[in-house]
Design an enzyme around this catalytic site. Structure first.
Site, PDB file in Angstrom:
ATOM      1  N   PRO A   9       0.825  -1.217   0.000  1.00 24.60           N
ATOM      2  CA  PRO A   9       0.000   0.000   0.000  1.00 24.60           C
ATOM      3  C   PRO A   9       0.856   1.264   0.000  1.00 24.60           C
ATOM      4  CG  PRO A   9      -0.919  -1.610   1.504  1.00 24.60           C
ATOM      5  CD  PRO A   9       0.396  -2.178   1.030  1.00 24.60           C
ATOM      6  N   CYS A  10       0.483   2.198  -0.873  1.00 23.67           N
ATOM      7  CA  CYS A  10       1.314   3.390  -1.056  1.00 23.67           C
ATOM      8  C   CYS A  10       0.937   4.531  -0.117  1.00 23.67           C
ATOM      9  CB  CYS A  10       1.211   3.873  -2.508  1.00 23.67           C
ATOM     10  SG  CYS A  10      -0.452   4.420  -2.985  1.00 23.67           S
ATOM     11  N   GLN A  11      -0.216   4.443   0.545  1.00 28.56           N
ATOM     12  CA  GLN A  11      -0.713   5.575   1.343  1.00 28.56           C
ATOM     13  C   GLN A  11       0.274   6.069   2.400  1.00 28.56           C
ATOM     14  OE1 GLN A  11      -2.381   2.856   0.618  1.00 28.56           O
ATOM     15  NE2 GLN A  11      -4.410   3.349  -0.191  1.00 28.56           N
TER      16      GLN A  11
END
Length: 402
Positions: free
Chosen positions: A81-83
């Protein structure tokens, strides 16, 4: 030879489709999101040749029993996940519960693949994350050095640094890890999408690998549009219907024309290239075209002006609070805008036309906004596959000589 891969944080399947096209078989596909899993499962049930044999596991990568994989794995790949690192998010890195890089390293420890491939946003290389990014790379280099109970990432980082700077243990599993920042447009994707790749080879694999060179360039596009005119002729665009050249590009065009800049490679692919041959989307869609319906309500306002037709698109985005307007809109030459259909966005992400995205328009666009462009994934994975095959041959020949 047959190469086997495990895909983590698989999303709608962009990275996994790319690795499959590069010659890897997907032994296990892990993704927690229901809609993304539905997309892969439904395409598999429909017999799509790229995904029909995938074993899809919906759930947390930390809770998978990897001991069920009986054969050795050549590649562990995924896009955590890039968040935690996104410029549009809260950028909390290790303090964000969605940071899955340590979990990915644990899977590498369990499976001991010959190579690893992870992708994330370029925000990962921001100065604010400099130490944590180095921690991630060392964590991938020494996957067996897991965190102790209640150990902070900074203390863990210190232990990894000590291992890296010591003579080390010959029995310790380790990987030769490199990172590389790319623009997907430089690899034939009709989109400006800057991403960081982390690639590693197990220390007993003599891969002699470096990141594949770019195949496409802006200079080649400028030459095709503003010097030779081939771009407009290819698309049958009359002069009166062409946009004005961007004044900021004029100096570079003149240098190309005068031979001061040597143009190499293919031209960047544009939105017009990506949508070539497609009918304009309508509210009721089109027979024979999957996911190609018009989404009403697109508006242009400062900061949300859409992607110009004759350039690579802006990076498609998933959006934490719904799909943002600017990145997922088409801007025509006359300045009018409309939303990309799901199929058009899938083309921009270089998914096959017969690969159907499941869910509402917003849900499907979220999946595409989180995806790795298939063509970029294939370029990187193909290079890894080539070197793994060569490394295997060299090892076997060496054993044979001995």
């Amino acid at each position: 030879m047959s190469l086997r891969a495990v895909e983590l944080f698989g999303g709608a399947g962009g990275l996994a489709i790319g690795t499959h096209k590069a010659g890897f078989s997907s032994e296990l596909f892990v993704e927690w999101d229901k809609w993304a899993c539905d997309t892969v499962r439904e395409n598999s049930r429909a017999g799509h040749p790229l995904v029909k044999d995938w074993a899809v596991h919906q759930g947390d990568v930390r809770k998978v029993d990897y001991s069920t994989l009986r054969q050795k794995i050549d590649l562990v790949a995924g896009g955590p996940p890039c968040q935690p690192f996104s410029m549009g998010g809260k950028a909390r890195a290790a303090d964000d519960s969605r940071d899955m890089f340590p979990a990915a390293a644990e899977v590498v420890r369990n499976l001991r693949p010959r190579a690893l491939l992870f992708e994330n946003v370029r925000g990962l290389k921001r100065a604010a994350f400099a130490n944590y990014f180095e921690f991630i790379k060392l964590r991938m280099k020494f996957p067996e050095l897991s965190a102790h109970v209640n150990e902070s990432w900074t203390d863990h980082y210190a232990r990894l640094q000590k291992e890296y700077t010591s003579s080390g243990s010959n029995s310790l599993l380790s990987y030769n890890v490199v990172d590389h920042l790319v623009n997907a447009a430089d690899y034939g994707v009709p989109q400006h999408r800057h991403r960081v790749f982390i690639v590693g080879f197990r220390n007993d694999v003599k891969a002699d690998w470096s990141f594949p060179e770019a195949t496409h360039s802006e200079d080649a596009l400028l030459q095709s549009q503003w010097i030779s005119g081939e771009y407009w002729e290819e698309h049958k665009i009359a002069k009166k219907n062409r946009p004005e050249i961007d004044p900021r590009k004029m100096n570079r065009v003149n240098k190309i024309r005068n031979g001061e800049i040597e143009v190499a490679g293919h031209r960047w692919r544009t939105v017009r290239d990506a949508l070539s041959g497609m009918p304009e989307p309508k509210t009721n869609g089109f027979r024979g075209w999957k996911n190609h319906k018009l989404q009403e309500g697109a508006k242009s306002y400062p900061g949300h002006t859409g992607s110009p037709l004759d350039q690579p698109s802006k990076a498609l985005k998933a959006g934490g609070h719904g799909v943002p307007g600017g990145e997922n809109m088409l801007r025509r030459v006359d300045g009018s805008v409309r939303y990309f259909s799901i199929r058009e966005a899938a083309r921009i992400q270089t998914f096959p036309d017969d690969y159907e995205l499941h869910g509402s328009w917003g849900e499907a666009m979220r999946q595409l906004g989180n995806a790795v462009p298939v063509k970029l994934a294939e370029a990187v994975a193909s290079s890894i596959a080539t070197h793994l095959n060569l490394a295997t041959i060299e090892t076997e020949e060496t054993k044979f000589v001995r």
